[in-house]
Design a protein around this motif. Structure first.
Motif, PDB file in Angstrom:
ATOM      1  N   ASP A   8     -39.610  85.537  20.187  1.00  0.00           N
ATOM      2  CA  ASP A   8     -39.318  86.269  21.417  1.00  0.00           C
ATOM      3  C   ASP A   8     -39.732  87.716  21.240  1.00  0.00           C
ATOM      4  O   ASP A   8     -39.905  88.191  20.128  1.00  0.00           O
ATOM      5  N   ARG A   9     -39.848  88.398  22.374  1.00  0.00           N
ATOM      6  CA  ARG A   9     -40.117  89.839  22.326  1.00  0.00           C
ATOM      7  C   ARG A   9     -38.789  90.591  22.284  1.00  0.00           C
ATOM      8  O   ARG A   9     -37.823  90.191  22.928  1.00  0.00           O
ATOM      9  N   GLY A  16     -48.409  92.082  16.206  1.00  0.00           N
ATOM     10  CA  GLY A  16     -47.836  91.024  17.031  1.00  0.00           C
ATOM     11  C   GLY A  16     -46.528  91.491  17.650  1.00  0.00           C
ATOM     12  O   GLY A  16     -45.907  92.448  17.185  1.00  0.00           O
ATOM     13  N   ASP A  17     -46.118  90.818  18.720  1.00  0.00           N
ATOM     14  CA  ASP A  17     -44.866  91.228  19.362  1.00  0.00           C
ATOM     15  C   ASP A  17     -43.895  90.065  19.546  1.00  0.00           C
ATOM     16  O   ASP A  17     -42.989  90.138  20.357  1.00  0.00           O
ATOM     17  N   ALA A  40     -27.589  94.504   8.854  1.00  0.00           N
ATOM     18  CA  ALA A  40     -28.816  94.954   9.504  1.00  0.00           C
ATOM     19  C   ALA A  40     -29.401  93.797  10.287  1.00  0.00           C
ATOM     20  O   ALA A  40     -29.167  92.636   9.973  1.00  0.00           O
ATOM     21  N   ALA A  41     -30.136  94.135  11.318  1.00  0.00           N
ATOM     22  CA  ALA A  41     -30.871  93.116  12.055  1.00  0.00           C
ATOM     23  C   ALA A  41     -32.258  93.013  11.454  1.00  0.00           C
ATOM     24  O   ALA A  41     -32.857  94.017  11.061  1.00  0.00           O
ATOM     25  N   THR A  42     -32.776  91.809  11.369  1.00  0.00           N
ATOM     26  CA  THR A  42     -34.146  91.618  10.920  1.00  0.00           C
ATOM     27  C   THR A  42     -34.929  90.944  12.031  1.00  0.00           C
ATOM     28  O   THR A  42     -34.408  90.093  12.743  1.00  0.00           O
ATOM     29  N   LEU A  43     -36.150  91.369  12.206  1.00  0.00           N
ATOM     30  CA  LEU A  43     -37.068  90.696  13.127  1.00  0.00           C
ATOM     31  C   LEU A  43     -38.240  90.202  12.293  1.00  0.00           C
ATOM     32  O   LEU A  43     -38.974  91.001  11.720  1.00  0.00           O
ATOM     33  N   ALA A  44     -38.387  88.887  12.218  1.00  0.00           N
ATOM     34  CA  ALA A  44     -39.480  88.302  11.440  1.00  0.00           C
ATOM     35  C   ALA A  44     -40.634  88.006  12.379  1.00  0.00           C
ATOM     36  O   ALA A  44     -40.485  87.259  13.351  1.00  0.00           O
ATOM     37  N   CYS A  45     -41.772  88.608  12.096  1.00  0.00           N
ATOM     38  CA  CYS A  45     -42.971  88.409  12.910  1.00  0.00           C
ATOM     39  C   CYS A  45     -43.419  86.955  12.780  1.00  0.00           C
ATOM     40  O   CYS A  45     -43.603  86.456  11.674  1.00  0.00           O
ATOM     41  N   THR A  46     -43.581  86.267  13.908  1.00  0.00           N
ATOM     42  CA  THR A  46     -43.982  84.863  13.832  1.00  0.00           C
ATOM     43  C   THR A  46     -45.476  84.726  13.594  1.00  0.00           C
ATOM     44  O   THR A  46     -45.955  83.632  13.346  1.00  0.00           O
TER      45      THR A  46
END
Ligand SMILES: [Zn+2]
Length: 87
Positions: A22-23, A38-39, A65-71
């Motif tokens: 997701d964005r 990438g977004d 912490a929040a992590t955002l893993a780039c797909t």
């Protein structure tokens, strides 16, 4: 160490074959991957371990912490503020 990296790479590969992600926006800015631009990300949470964070003077960060893993490429971005999913 090699086996560990293999496992991580395999895990990320199987992840990118799963949900497309997701964005997200963080602090009013759309999140983009610093590596591949990438977004699409998959959100996760990580506990910050207290010893290191105290040393870094990050006690205020609530130890999570929040992590955002780039797909796309698998880079993991870390945020101390919560990302908002963009619908
Ligand atoms: Zn990426």
């Amino acid at each position: 160490m090699g086996k560990f990296l293999d496992a991580v790479t395999k895990g990320l590969k199987s992840m990118s074959e799963g949900p497309r992600g997701d964005r997200y926006s963080v602090a009013g800015q759309p999140a983009t991957c610093a590596h591949c631009h990438g977004d699409l990300f998959i959100e996760g949470r990580a506990q910050l371990n207290t010893a290191g964070m105290t040393f870094l003077n990050l006690d205020w960060a609530n130890r999570s912490a929040a992590t955002l893993a780039c797909t796309e490429c698998g880079r993991i971005e870390w945020f101390l503020s919560d990302p908002e999913r963009i619908e």
